[in-house]
Enzyme design. Sequence first.
Site, PDB file in Angstrom:
ATOM      1  N   GLU A  77       0.656  -1.489  -0.161  1.00 43.35           N
ATOM      2  CA  GLU A  77      -0.514   0.311  -0.144  1.00 43.35           C
ATOM      3  C   GLU A  77       0.764   0.830   0.192  1.00 43.35           C
ATOM      4  O   GLU A  77       1.372   1.484   0.557  1.00 43.35           O
ATOM      5  CB  GLU A  77      -0.453  -0.238   1.350  1.00 43.35           C
ATOM      6  CG  GLU A  77      -1.699  -1.096   1.243  1.00 43.35           C
ATOM      7  CD  GLU A  77      -2.997  -0.775   1.927  1.00 43.35           C
ATOM      8  OE1 GLU A  77      -3.987  -1.597   2.006  1.00 43.35           O
ATOM      9  OE2 GLU A  77      -2.863  -0.979   3.338  1.00 43.35           O
ATOM     10  N   CYS A 102       3.475   8.704   0.800  1.00 46.76           N
ATOM     11  CA  CYS A 102       4.355   7.626   2.033  1.00 46.76           C
ATOM     12  C   CYS A 102       4.066   6.391   1.793  1.00 46.76           C
ATOM     13  O   CYS A 102       3.364   5.063   1.327  1.00 46.76           O
ATOM     14  CB  CYS A 102       3.454   7.315   3.600  1.00 46.76           C
ATOM     15  SG  CYS A 102       3.991   5.948   5.346  1.00 46.76           S
ATOM     16  N   CYS A 141       6.759  -7.231   7.328  1.00 45.88           N
ATOM     17  CA  CYS A 141       8.346  -6.430   8.025  1.00 45.88           C
ATOM     18  C   CYS A 141       8.832  -7.688   8.911  1.00 45.88           C
ATOM     19  O   CYS A 141       7.380  -8.520   9.605  1.00 45.88           O
ATOM     20  CB  CYS A 141       7.295  -5.389   8.664  1.00 45.88           C
ATOM     21  SG  CYS A 141       8.421  -4.907   9.588  1.00 45.88           S
ATOM     22  N   CYS A 191       6.349  -5.859  15.241  1.00 46.61           N
ATOM     23  CA  CYS A 191       6.190  -4.624  16.742  1.00 46.61           C
ATOM     24  C   CYS A 191       4.926  -4.549  16.563  1.00 46.61           C
ATOM     25  O   CYS A 191       4.073  -5.218  15.739  1.00 46.61           O
ATOM     26  CB  CYS A 191       6.717  -3.151  15.597  1.00 46.61           C
ATOM     27  SG  CYS A 191       8.426  -2.959  15.184  1.00 46.61           S
ATOM     28  N   CYS A 196       1.347  -2.416  15.263  1.00 46.66           N
ATOM     29  CA  CYS A 196       1.745  -1.791  13.919  1.00 46.66           C
ATOM     30  C   CYS A 196       0.538  -3.215  13.129  1.00 46.66           C
ATOM     31  O   CYS A 196       1.203  -4.168  12.679  1.00 46.66           O
ATOM     32  CB  CYS A 196       2.723  -2.666  13.466  1.00 46.66           C
ATOM     33  SG  CYS A 196       3.052  -1.746  11.729  1.00 46.66           S
ATOM     34  N   GLU A 254      10.281  -2.281   6.857  1.00 51.35           N
ATOM     35  CA  GLU A 254      11.449  -1.413   7.559  1.00 51.35           C
ATOM     36  C   GLU A 254      12.561  -1.178   6.711  1.00 51.35           C
ATOM     37  O   GLU A 254      13.778  -2.271   5.906  1.00 51.35           O
ATOM     38  CB  GLU A 254      12.179  -2.325   8.810  1.00 51.35           C
ATOM     39  CG  GLU A 254      13.408  -2.003   8.935  1.00 51.35           C
ATOM     40  CD  GLU A 254      13.272  -0.969   9.665  1.00 51.35           C
ATOM     41  OE1 GLU A 254      12.363   0.077  10.219  1.00 51.35           O
ATOM     42  OE2 GLU A 254      14.274   0.210   9.046  1.00 51.35           O
ATOM     43  N   SER A 265      11.888   5.573   8.177  1.00 45.64           N
ATOM     44  CA  SER A 265      12.112   5.696   9.428  1.00 45.64           C
ATOM     45  C   SER A 265      13.077   4.494   9.364  1.00 45.64           C
ATOM     46  O   SER A 265      12.420   3.305   9.200  1.00 45.64           O
ATOM     47  CB  SER A 265      10.464   6.156   9.274  1.00 45.64           C
ATOM     48  OG  SER A 265      10.284   5.596  10.498  1.00 45.64           O
ATOM     49  N   SER A 300      11.771   5.408  15.240  1.00 46.50           N
ATOM     50  CA  SER A 300      10.714   4.679  16.220  1.00 46.50           C
ATOM     51  C   SER A 300      11.079   4.328  17.351  1.00 46.50           C
ATOM     52  O   SER A 300      11.873   3.185  17.801  1.00 46.50           O
ATOM     53  CB  SER A 300      10.110   3.873  15.549  1.00 46.50           C
ATOM     54  OG  SER A 300       9.752   3.924  13.804  1.00 46.50           O
ATOM     55  N   HIS A 326       9.816   4.663  21.228  1.00 46.35           N
ATOM     56  CA  HIS A 326       7.843   4.772  21.939  1.00 46.35           C
ATOM     57  C   HIS A 326       8.044   3.922  23.357  1.00 46.35           C
ATOM     58  O   HIS A 326       7.558   3.919  24.047  1.00 46.35           O
ATOM     59  CB  HIS A 326       7.176   3.575  20.674  1.00 46.35           C
ATOM     60  CG  HIS A 326       6.955   3.604  19.254  1.00 46.35           C
ATOM     61  ND1 HIS A 326       6.068   5.406  18.814  1.00 46.35           N
ATOM     62  CD2 HIS A 326       7.074   2.660  18.560  1.00 46.35           C
ATOM     63  CE1 HIS A 326       6.826   4.729  17.742  1.00 46.35           C
ATOM     64  NE2 HIS A 326       6.959   4.066  17.228  1.00 46.35           N
ATOM     65  N   ASN A 347      -3.116   4.543  16.310  1.00 48.01           N
ATOM     66  CA  ASN A 347      -3.766   4.169  15.354  1.00 48.01           C
ATOM     67  C   ASN A 347      -4.383   2.458  16.098  1.00 48.01           C
ATOM     68  O   ASN A 347      -3.650   1.325  16.127  1.00 48.01           O
ATOM     69  CB  ASN A 347      -3.156   4.376  14.166  1.00 48.01           C
ATOM     70  CG  ASN A 347      -3.141   5.763  13.610  1.00 48.01           C
ATOM     71  OD1 ASN A 347      -4.232   6.350  14.128  1.00 48.01           O
ATOM     72  ND2 ASN A 347      -2.538   5.814  13.081  1.00 48.01           N
ATOM     73  N   CYS A 375      -0.237   5.440  10.163  1.00 52.01           N
ATOM     74  CA  CYS A 375       0.729   4.817  10.152  1.00 52.01           C
ATOM     75  C   CYS A 375       0.151   3.506  11.013  1.00 52.01           C
ATOM     76  O   CYS A 375      -0.239   3.873  12.604  1.00 52.01           O
ATOM     77  CB  CYS A 375       1.105   5.965  11.443  1.00 52.01           C
ATOM     78  SG  CYS A 375       1.506   7.386  11.068  1.00 52.01           S
TER      79      CYS A 375
HETATM   80  N1  SAH Z   1       8.868   0.062  10.018  1.00 54.48           N
HETATM   81  C1  SAH Z   1      10.091   1.955   9.960  1.00 54.48           C
HETATM   82  C2  SAH Z   1       9.290   2.536   9.094  1.00 54.48           C
HETATM   83  C3  SAH Z   1       7.492   1.869   8.905  1.00 54.48           C
HETATM   84  S1  SAH Z   1       6.439   2.433  10.441  1.00 54.48           S
HETATM   85  C4  SAH Z   1       9.139   2.379  11.609  1.00 54.48           C
HETATM   86  O1  SAH Z   1       9.503   1.412  11.919  1.00 54.48           O
HETATM   87  O2  SAH Z   1       9.769   3.086  11.375  1.00 54.48           O
HETATM   88  C5  SAH Z   1       6.056   4.061  10.695  1.00 54.48           C
HETATM   89  C6  SAH Z   1       5.807   4.226  12.153  1.00 54.48           C
HETATM   90  O3  SAH Z   1       4.439   4.625  11.866  1.00 54.48           O
HETATM   91  C7  SAH Z   1       6.552   3.926  12.446  1.00 54.48           C
HETATM   92  O4  SAH Z   1       7.197   5.364  13.778  1.00 54.48           O
HETATM   93  C8  SAH Z   1       5.790   3.181  13.376  1.00 54.48           C
HETATM   94  O5  SAH Z   1       6.221   2.779  14.995  1.00 54.48           O
HETATM   95  C9  SAH Z   1       4.870   3.424  13.664  1.00 54.48           C
HETATM   96  N2  SAH Z   1       3.627   3.002  13.952  1.00 54.48           N
HETATM   97  C10 SAH Z   1       3.448   1.188  13.688  1.00 54.48           C
HETATM   98  N3  SAH Z   1       2.106   1.185  14.250  1.00 54.48           N
HETATM   99  C11 SAH Z   1       1.301   2.439  14.513  1.00 54.48           C
HETATM  100  C12 SAH Z   1       0.114   2.362  15.176  1.00 54.48           C
HETATM  101  N4  SAH Z   1      -0.874   1.599  15.214  1.00 54.48           N
HETATM  102  N5  SAH Z   1      -0.378   3.254  15.452  1.00 54.48           N
HETATM  103  C13 SAH Z   1       0.448   4.846  14.968  1.00 54.48           C
HETATM  104  N6  SAH Z   1       1.999   4.620  14.592  1.00 54.48           N
HETATM  105  C14 SAH Z   1       2.501   3.367  14.339  1.00 54.48           C
HETATM  106 FE1  SF4 Z   2       7.750  -3.165  10.875  1.00 52.41          FE
HETATM  107 FE2  SF4 Z   2       7.932  -0.371  11.374  1.00 52.41          FE
HETATM  108 FE3  SF4 Z   2       5.726  -1.834  11.390  1.00 52.41          FE
HETATM  109 FE4  SF4 Z   2       7.363  -2.521  12.983  1.00 52.41          FE
HETATM  110  S1  SF4 Z   2       5.914  -0.403  13.046  1.00 52.41           S
HETATM  111  S2  SF4 Z   2       6.385  -4.068  11.868  1.00 52.41           S
HETATM  112  S3  SF4 Z   2       9.187  -1.799  11.541  1.00 52.41           S
HETATM  113  S4  SF4 Z   2       6.710  -1.384   9.563  1.00 52.41           S
END
Ligand code: SAH
Ligand code: SF4
Length: 342
Positions: A90, A103, A110, A114, A117, A161, A192, A215, A217, A291, A334
Amino acid sequence: MYIYDLDFQEIKVRLSSWGESEYRADQLWRGLYQNLFSQPDEFTNLPAATRNRLDMEMDWLSLGVIRELTSSDRKTTKTLFSLNDGNLIETVLMRYDRRNTVCISTQAGCAMGCVFCATGQMGYKRNLTRGEIVYQVIYTARQLLRENKKLSNVVLMGMGEPFHNYENSLSAIDTLNDPDGFNMGARRFTISTVGIVPMIKRFADEKRQVNLAISLHAVDDGARTRMMPVNKRWSITEVLDACRYYTDKTGRRISFEWALIEGVNDTTEVAARLAEMLKVLLCHVNAIPLNPTSGFSGSPASAERATLFKSILENAGITCTIRARRGIDIHAGCGQLAGTVI
Ligand code: SAH
Ligand code: SF4
């Protein structure tokens, strides 16, 4: 071979192997990245035989649009693409008053897992090629052109990632950078990462002008490991040391991303510890209320908590932006990208 997988040198080699003059490569490159042509027919400055060969021997359609959704406020559009092996990715276009940001994804799925996510929840499928990354930007630039708008920024924050697919992510940026082609300046890109330490160092050593976001958190390793399994491999201290290496080496500011989860990492204690940890770094914090995703039960922080969090950081001299959640009604926020047909 997918046409967008080739860099300029490779296009030159390919065309010269067909007996074409050198300037044909310039014409093809400009057609692709300045005129945003999408099929050989459009390259009317090339001889018919060359166009024919481009059509027969090159792949122009690796990414097929499966579905496009626009949020109710019309500002966010999410495109679901199918790759030639059936994997789905996407891409999200965000229209703001003064800029338009895309984006893009760097992997199908991935591997980082996490828990909050949706991409992490689906697991890893494969790396995207350079062309599959580049095309998401070209597609969006065309989409904006039809609206008389221009693309201003590209963020590698979609599925995957980017530092787990370093070569292709960076070479896609190189392709899009080219002043004789798409000509999008390095400073308009942001990568990121979840915190892959050796790649942060490599990125610092390459002294690129591309923006870097981390990232984070969490402020303690136990909490971070529960949210982000990658923390077992590289601890918070190691990540912050790599960040320090980056800011020292490049003189550039780093951004930290923070998904505010109610009762988990939105408290005043956490904010105070974060401020303490970051005050030695040239940095900025981007916080966003979590989110929703189907595989995680945490709730977003309230607006009051988010404001308090921001003020604690700012009182300690660290700038902080609370990002608005966008495109939630179409699952384009995100961490909500899962490449599924909902
Ligand atoms: N893999 C990379 C980039 C993609 S994720 C990374 O993790 O940095 C983009 C951003 O969205 C990251 O900062 C991630 O931690 C954040 N993210 C992931 N799931 C989320 C959610 N449910 N709500 C808000 N931000 C989220
Ligand atoms: Fe992958 Fe980024 Fe999602 Fe973590 S937040 S699972 S690194 S896409």
